[in-house]
Write an enzyme that holds these catalytic residues in place. Sequence first.
Site, PDB file in Angstrom:
ATOM      1  N   GLY A  16       2.459  41.079  14.979  1.00  9.12           N
ATOM      2  CA  GLY A  16       0.947  40.862  15.620  1.00  9.12           C
ATOM      3  C   GLY A  16      -0.001  41.100  14.186  1.00  9.12           C
ATOM      4  O   GLY A  16      -1.206  41.384  14.588  1.00  9.12           O
ATOM      5  N   VAL A  17       0.566  41.245  13.026  1.00  7.98           N
ATOM      6  CA  VAL A  17      -0.482  41.528  11.912  1.00  7.98           C
ATOM      7  C   VAL A  17      -0.975  40.222  11.395  1.00  7.98           C
ATOM      8  O   VAL A  17      -1.741  40.186  10.247  1.00  7.98           O
ATOM      9  CB  VAL A  17       0.193  42.333  10.715  1.00  7.98           C
ATOM     10  N   LYS A  19       0.947  37.257  10.260  1.00  5.73           N
ATOM     11  CA  LYS A  19       1.935  36.604   9.451  1.00  5.73           C
ATOM     12  C   LYS A  19       1.874  34.958   9.713  1.00  5.73           C
ATOM     13  O   LYS A  19       1.906  34.069   9.051  1.00  5.73           O
ATOM     14  CB  LYS A  19       3.443  37.167   9.431  1.00  5.73           C
ATOM     15  N   LYS A  41      11.495  30.102   9.781  1.00  5.63           N
ATOM     16  CA  LYS A  41      11.391  31.775  10.369  1.00  5.63           C
ATOM     17  C   LYS A  41      12.619  32.203  10.477  1.00  5.63           C
ATOM     18  O   LYS A  41      12.851  31.960  11.797  1.00  5.63           O
ATOM     19  CB  LYS A  41      10.464  31.651  11.380  1.00  5.63           C
TER      20      LYS A  41
END
Length: 65
Positions: A16-17, A19, A41
């Site tokens: 949740g930052v 990316k 990914k």
Amino acid sequence: MLTNLKTVFITGTDTGVGKSIFTALLAIDYLKQGKTVAISKPIQTGSEKDTDLVKKLTGNNIPMP
């Protein structure tokens, strides 16, 4: 702006930052410059919708193996 790169590796400290959003924005910028872009990914520990979000933000125009 980053130039002459063959690979960009994006990492972060937590789920949740941002990316996935940053990846999509960077890919869109590269596409606008006429560069070829592919996104991978290989490990996904957060939401299973991350790859769907990247596809949506990039207009589904980038290969994601």
